[in-house]
Design an enzyme around this catalytic site. Structure first.
Site, PDB file in Angstrom:
ATOM      1  N   ASP A  44     115.542  27.902   2.913  1.00 15.39           N
ATOM      2  CA  ASP A  44     114.686  27.491   1.802  1.00 15.39           C
ATOM      3  C   ASP A  44     115.556  27.056   0.630  1.00 15.39           C
ATOM      4  O   ASP A  44     116.596  27.658   0.364  1.00 15.39           O
ATOM      5  CB  ASP A  44     113.788  28.666   1.390  1.00 15.39           C
ATOM      6  N   THR A  66     111.261  15.179   0.142  1.00  9.09           N
ATOM      7  CA  THR A  66     111.229  16.447   0.878  1.00  9.09           C
ATOM      8  C   THR A  66     110.430  16.328   2.175  1.00  9.09           C
ATOM      9  O   THR A  66     110.910  16.694   3.249  1.00  9.09           O
ATOM     10  CB  THR A  66     110.613  17.555  -0.003  1.00  9.09           C
ATOM     11  N   THR A  95      98.954  19.398   8.133  1.00  6.07           N
ATOM     12  CA  THR A  95      97.749  19.775   7.396  1.00  6.07           C
ATOM     13  C   THR A  95      96.555  18.929   7.821  1.00  6.07           C
ATOM     14  O   THR A  95      96.735  17.770   8.242  1.00  6.07           O
ATOM     15  CB  THR A  95      97.989  19.586   5.882  1.00  6.07           C
ATOM     16  N   ASP A  96      95.361  19.475   7.659  1.00  2.00           N
ATOM     17  CA  ASP A  96      94.152  18.686   7.959  1.00  2.00           C
ATOM     18  C   ASP A  96      93.987  17.513   6.993  1.00  2.00           C
ATOM     19  O   ASP A  96      93.237  16.571   7.275  1.00  2.00           O
ATOM     20  CB  ASP A  96      92.896  19.580   7.946  1.00  2.00           C
ATOM     21  N   GLU A  97      94.697  17.565   5.855  1.00  4.17           N
ATOM     22  CA  GLU A  97      94.520  16.495   4.859  1.00  4.17           C
ATOM     23  C   GLU A  97      94.995  15.140   5.364  1.00  4.17           C
ATOM     24  O   GLU A  97      94.661  14.109   4.783  1.00  4.17           O
ATOM     25  CB  GLU A  97      95.252  16.839   3.556  1.00  4.17           C
ATOM     26  N   TYR A 105     100.510  13.350  -1.479  1.00  2.00           N
ATOM     27  CA  TYR A 105     100.892  14.516  -0.665  1.00  2.00           C
ATOM     28  C   TYR A 105     100.512  14.293   0.797  1.00  2.00           C
ATOM     29  O   TYR A 105     101.356  14.398   1.704  1.00  2.00           O
ATOM     30  CB  TYR A 105     100.210  15.787  -1.196  1.00  2.00           C
ATOM     31  N   SER A 106      99.243  13.980   1.048  1.00  2.00           N
ATOM     32  CA  SER A 106      98.811  13.877   2.445  1.00  2.00           C
ATOM     33  C   SER A 106      99.433  12.661   3.122  1.00  2.00           C
ATOM     34  O   SER A 106      99.701  12.695   4.333  1.00  2.00           O
ATOM     35  CB  SER A 106      97.281  13.885   2.564  1.00  2.00           C
ATOM     36  N   LYS A 124     102.758  13.821   4.269  1.00  2.00           N
ATOM     37  CA  LYS A 124     102.640  14.691   5.457  1.00  2.00           C
ATOM     38  C   LYS A 124     102.305  13.837   6.697  1.00  2.00           C
ATOM     39  O   LYS A 124     102.862  14.062   7.776  1.00  2.00           O
ATOM     40  CB  LYS A 124     101.559  15.757   5.245  1.00  2.00           C
ATOM     41  N   ASN A 141      94.589  27.463   3.539  1.00  2.00           N
ATOM     42  CA  ASN A 141      94.948  28.881   3.712  1.00  2.00           C
ATOM     43  C   ASN A 141      94.681  29.659   2.431  1.00  2.00           C
ATOM     44  O   ASN A 141      94.705  29.102   1.331  1.00  2.00           O
ATOM     45  CB  ASN A 141      96.435  29.021   4.012  1.00  2.00           C
ATOM     46  N   ARG A 180      89.780  15.641  -9.976  1.00  3.54           N
ATOM     47  CA  ARG A 180      91.073  15.220  -9.405  1.00  3.54           C
ATOM     48  C   ARG A 180      90.958  13.755  -8.982  1.00  3.54           C
ATOM     49  O   ARG A 180      89.937  13.360  -8.409  1.00  3.54           O
ATOM     50  CB  ARG A 180      91.374  16.117  -8.199  1.00  3.54           C
TER      51      ARG A 180
HETATM   52  P1  NAD Z   1     104.590  26.402  -0.639  1.00  6.12           P
HETATM   53  O1  NAD Z   1     104.627  25.325  -1.665  1.00  6.12           O
HETATM   54  O2  NAD Z   1     104.055  27.739  -1.000  1.00  6.12           O
HETATM   55  O3  NAD Z   1     106.071  26.647  -0.067  1.00  6.12           O
HETATM   56  C1  NAD Z   1     106.938  25.592   0.235  1.00  6.12           C
HETATM   57  C2  NAD Z   1     108.342  26.193   0.420  1.00  6.12           C
HETATM   58  O4  NAD Z   1     109.227  25.108   0.777  1.00  6.12           O
HETATM   59  C3  NAD Z   1     108.914  26.829  -0.850  1.00  6.12           C
HETATM   60  O5  NAD Z   1     109.489  28.076  -0.546  1.00  6.12           O
HETATM   61  C4  NAD Z   1     109.968  25.839  -1.314  1.00  6.12           C
HETATM   62  O6  NAD Z   1     111.068  26.458  -1.993  1.00  6.12           O
HETATM   63  C5  NAD Z   1     110.414  25.237   0.020  1.00  6.12           C
HETATM   64  N1  NAD Z   1     111.011  23.896  -0.147  1.00  6.12           N
HETATM   65  C6  NAD Z   1     110.519  22.859  -0.877  1.00  6.12           C
HETATM   66  N2  NAD Z   1     111.375  21.816  -0.808  1.00  6.12           N
HETATM   67  C7  NAD Z   1     112.403  22.184   0.003  1.00  6.12           C
HETATM   68  C8  NAD Z   1     113.565  21.533   0.469  1.00  6.12           C
HETATM   69  N3  NAD Z   1     113.878  20.277   0.101  1.00  6.12           N
HETATM   70  N4  NAD Z   1     114.395  22.205   1.297  1.00  6.12           N
HETATM   71  C9  NAD Z   1     114.122  23.493   1.678  1.00  6.12           C
HETATM   72  N5  NAD Z   1     113.024  24.157   1.238  1.00  6.12           N
HETATM   73  C10 NAD Z   1     112.171  23.513   0.417  1.00  6.12           C
HETATM   74  O7  NAD Z   1     103.811  25.771   0.598  1.00  6.12           O
HETATM   75  P2  NAD Z   1     102.736  26.436   1.566  1.00  6.12           P
HETATM   76  O8  NAD Z   1     101.412  26.386   0.923  1.00  6.12           O
HETATM   77  O9  NAD Z   1     103.273  27.705   2.063  1.00  6.12           O
HETATM   78  O10 NAD Z   1     102.729  25.350   2.743  1.00  6.12           O
HETATM   79  C11 NAD Z   1     103.714  25.432   3.774  1.00  6.12           C
HETATM   80  C12 NAD Z   1     103.478  24.284   4.747  1.00  6.12           C
HETATM   81  O11 NAD Z   1     102.172  24.374   5.302  1.00  6.12           O
HETATM   82  C13 NAD Z   1     103.579  22.896   4.125  1.00  6.12           C
HETATM   83  O12 NAD Z   1     104.255  22.050   5.020  1.00  6.12           O
HETATM   84  C14 NAD Z   1     102.134  22.474   3.939  1.00  6.12           C
HETATM   85  O13 NAD Z   1     102.011  21.078   4.031  1.00  6.12           O
HETATM   86  C15 NAD Z   1     101.465  23.164   5.111  1.00  6.12           C
HETATM   87  N6  NAD Z   1     100.062  23.551   4.930  1.00  6.12           N
HETATM   88  C16 NAD Z   1      99.668  24.259   3.842  1.00  6.12           C
HETATM   89  C17 NAD Z   1      98.348  24.676   3.740  1.00  6.12           C
HETATM   90  C18 NAD Z   1      97.855  25.507   2.566  1.00  6.12           C
HETATM   91  O14 NAD Z   1      96.670  25.751   2.457  1.00  6.12           O
HETATM   92  N7  NAD Z   1      98.729  25.965   1.676  1.00  6.12           N
HETATM   93  C19 NAD Z   1      97.433  24.357   4.741  1.00  6.12           C
HETATM   94  C20 NAD Z   1      97.875  23.611   5.843  1.00  6.12           C
HETATM   95  C21 NAD Z   1      99.194  23.234   5.926  1.00  6.12           C
HETATM   96  O1  DAU Z   2      93.690  21.509   3.550  1.00  2.77           O
HETATM   97  C1  DAU Z   2      95.001  21.976   3.568  1.00  2.77           C
HETATM   98  C2  DAU Z   2      95.628  21.802   2.202  1.00  2.77           C
HETATM   99  O2  DAU Z   2      95.051  22.776   1.355  1.00  2.77           O
HETATM  100  C3  DAU Z   2      97.151  21.930   2.233  1.00  2.77           C
HETATM  101  O3  DAU Z   2      97.691  20.889   2.995  1.00  2.77           O
HETATM  102  C4  DAU Z   2      97.724  21.896   0.808  1.00  2.77           C
HETATM  103  O4  DAU Z   2      99.120  22.143   0.845  1.00  2.77           O
HETATM  104  C5  DAU Z   2      97.057  22.982  -0.004  1.00  2.77           C
HETATM  105  O5  DAU Z   2      97.510  22.939  -1.338  1.00  2.77           O
HETATM  106  C6  DAU Z   2      95.533  22.797   0.030  1.00  2.77           C
HETATM  107  O6  DAU Z   2      95.151  21.594  -0.653  1.00  2.77           O
HETATM  108  P1  DAU Z   2      93.869  21.523  -1.615  1.00  2.77           P
HETATM  109  O7  DAU Z   2      94.053  20.408  -2.550  1.00  2.77           O
HETATM  110  O8  DAU Z   2      92.610  21.570  -0.835  1.00  2.77           O
HETATM  111  O9  DAU Z   2      94.027  22.968  -2.349  1.00  2.77           O
HETATM  112  P2  DAU Z   2      93.843  23.380  -3.900  1.00  2.77           P
HETATM  113  O10 DAU Z   2      93.880  24.860  -3.937  1.00  2.77           O
HETATM  114  O11 DAU Z   2      94.752  22.628  -4.795  1.00  2.77           O
HETATM  115  O12 DAU Z   2      92.367  22.911  -4.190  1.00  2.77           O
HETATM  116  C7  DAU Z   2      91.265  23.401  -3.443  1.00  2.77           C
HETATM  117  C8  DAU Z   2      90.010  22.737  -3.981  1.00  2.77           C
HETATM  118  O13 DAU Z   2      89.769  23.243  -5.304  1.00  2.77           O
HETATM  119  C9  DAU Z   2      90.127  21.234  -4.116  1.00  2.77           C
HETATM  120  O14 DAU Z   2      88.869  20.641  -3.791  1.00  2.77           O
HETATM  121  C10 DAU Z   2      90.440  21.003  -5.591  1.00  2.77           C
HETATM  122  C11 DAU Z   2      89.748  22.175  -6.268  1.00  2.77           C
HETATM  123  N1  DAU Z   2      90.408  22.689  -7.495  1.00  2.77           N
HETATM  124  C12 DAU Z   2      91.732  22.984  -7.426  1.00  2.77           C
HETATM  125  C13 DAU Z   2      92.387  23.469  -8.543  1.00  2.77           C
HETATM  126  C14 DAU Z   2      93.880  23.772  -8.486  1.00  2.77           C
HETATM  127  C15 DAU Z   2      89.666  22.900  -8.648  1.00  2.77           C
HETATM  128  O15 DAU Z   2      88.447  22.657  -8.687  1.00  2.77           O
HETATM  129  N2  DAU Z   2      90.327  23.385  -9.751  1.00  2.77           N
HETATM  130  C16 DAU Z   2      91.663  23.663  -9.744  1.00  2.77           C
HETATM  131  O16 DAU Z   2      92.187  24.081 -10.808  1.00  2.77           O
END
Ligand code: NAD
Ligand code: DAU
Length: 341
Positions: free
Chosen positions: A36, A103, A128-130, A155-156, A159, A185, A278
């Site tokens: 990381d 990244t 991701t589903d996005e 972002y999407s 990905k 998640n 957004r």
């Molecule tokens: P996060 O932002 O919490 O963590 C990302 C981690 O990657 C951090 O620890 C960061 O330090 C590290 N990182 C960033 N750039 C880097 C680099 N250049 N080299 C090495 N490490 C680096 O992310 P998350 O929410 O845990 O998501 C993890 C993965 O799962 C991502 O690929 C995301 O697209 C995918 N994903 C997330 C969700 C969600 O709901 N959060 C859902 C589906 C898929």
């Molecule tokens: O679907 C998987 C994705 O889920 C992952 O790939 C992404 O890494 C993860 O960040 C997440 O993306 P979202 O954009 O769906 O998550 P977020 O928590 O940012 O937003 C969830 C929903 O809530 C979205 O419809 C936007 C809304 N939102 C978000 C924030 C931060 C608000 O209404 N207010 C807010 O302040």
């Protein structure tokens, strides 16, 4: 028998961090390497309990740095790579897309190249589903693995680009890969810029919760522990070259999610503040997980029990998130929402 070496990228983040802990405990015979860069989203305090375990190793490095990554693969000869490291927040990608390309796209290609160079047993790419874009509000429609990629945010798009590179390394070089595409998640160690931990932390501090637009956008929520179990299954049993969608049919509008948390914490809905939407806000995500279920996976958490466990975790681990929101995060929050906390 030599021990399997598992490289987990992004293991200081939310899902990667939970996955590292899951693997260290569930597979004591494996050596787990957490690579990381420790960006703003990375945090090692979550691993205090495992950092002394003999099978846990930390490598601070940048996945996009070819000069570091290639020799590392040559030296360690990993068996498995599980690739989480990414820039993950949609709002940040709207403000600053460049780092997402570096990244998420370049970083993935550097890892693929290193994996191809040394030869590995499996490369699991956490997507991701996005990447599928958005669904309309018809509850009978779902994302399947055949749904065309139509990403809407930087972002999407980054990905989806990385998914295509992973696919190409399988088709061209026969690299043994899987791609997983999970829905939203939630759970322990979720960074408080995302909707659920942002809501819990702000409600606990009696601060307004910003809900984008009318709050009717829908997300499909999966507990991070269920996601970790699904990834471990794909790592061991996934058919090379295949994509697996991960989700548990827990669709909620954003407003419902915020109201549920407010109610559970015994606070008033007056804390809800509807703010500017957004840009390019995807209406609805919903996963059809049938293919993964055929592999033998089923989620343990429904949203009701999962959100209760998560709220309890945030109550018991105030230090963790208070520490985060007292630093750089303050500036981010003010810029993103253009209001004072
Ligand atoms: P996060 O932002 O919490 O963590 C990302 C981690 O990657 C951090 O620890 C960061 O330090 C590290 N990182 C960033 N750039 C880097 C680099 N250049 N080299 C090495 N490490 C680096 O992310 P998350 O929410 O845990 O998501 C993890 C993965 O799962 C991502 O690929 C995301 O697209 C995918 N994903 C997330 C969700 C969600 O709901 N959060 C859902 C589906 C898929
Ligand atoms: O679907 C998987 C994705 O889920 C992952 O790939 C992404 O890494 C993860 O960040 C997440 O993306 P979202 O954009 O769906 O998550 P977020 O928590 O940012 O937003 C969830 C929903 O809530 C979205 O419809 C936007 C809304 N939102 C978000 C924030 C931060 C608000 O209404 N207010 C807010 O302040």
């Amino acid at each position: 028998m030599t021990k399997k070496k598992v490289l987990v990228t992004g293991g200081a983040g939310f899902i990667g961090g939970n996955f590292v802990q899951y693997m260290v405990h569930k597979y004591p015979d494996y050596e787990i390497y957490n690579l990381d860069l420790l960006t703003y989203a990375g945090d090692l305090t979550k691993h205090r309990e495992i950092e002394k375990n003999a099978n846990y190793h930390l490598i601070q490095a940048d996945i996009a740095d070819h000069e570091t990554i290639l020799p590392l693969f040559e030296r360690e000869q990993f068996d498995f790579v599980v690739h989480f490291a990414a820039e993950s927040h949609v709002d940040r990608s709207i403000t600053d897309p460049g780092v997402f390309v570096r990244t998420n796209v370049l970083g993935t290609q550097v890892l693929l190249d290193a994996a191809k160079h040394v030869g590995i047993e499996k490369f699991v790419h956490i997507s991701t589903d996005e990447v599928y874009g958005e669904l309309d509000f018809n509850p009978a429609t779902f994302f399947t693995e055949q749904t065309p990629l139509q990403p809407n945010s930087p972002y999407s798009a980054s990905k989806a680009s990385s998914d295509l590179l992973v696919r190409s390394y399988h088709e061209t070089y026969n690299l043994p890969v899987n791609i997983t595409r999970c829905s939203n998640n939630y759970g322990p160690y979720h960074f408080p810029e995302k909707l659920i931990p942002l809501t819990i932390s702000r409600v606990l501090n009696n601060e307004k919760v910003p809900v984008y637009g009318d709050g009717k956008n829908i997300r499909d929520w999966l507990h991070v522990y269920d996601h970790c179990a699904a990834i471990a299954l794909v790592l061991h049993d996934g058919v090379n070259g295949e994509v697996y969608n991960i989700g548990g049919h827990n669709e909620r509008t954003n407003l419902e999610v915020v109201q549920t948390i407010i109610k559970a914490l015994g606070k008033s809905e007056e804390l809800i503040e509807f703010v500017e939407d957004r840009l390019g806000h995807d209406k609805r995500y919903a996963i059809d997980p049938a293919k993964l279920e055929q592999l033998g996976w089923e989620p343990k958490y429904r949203f009701e029990s999962g959100i209760e466990q998560t709220i309890q975790w945030y109550l018991e681990n105030k230090n963790w998130w208070e520490n985060i929101i007292s630093g750089e995060y303050q500036k981010y929050f003010e810029q993103q929402y253009k209001l004072q906390r």
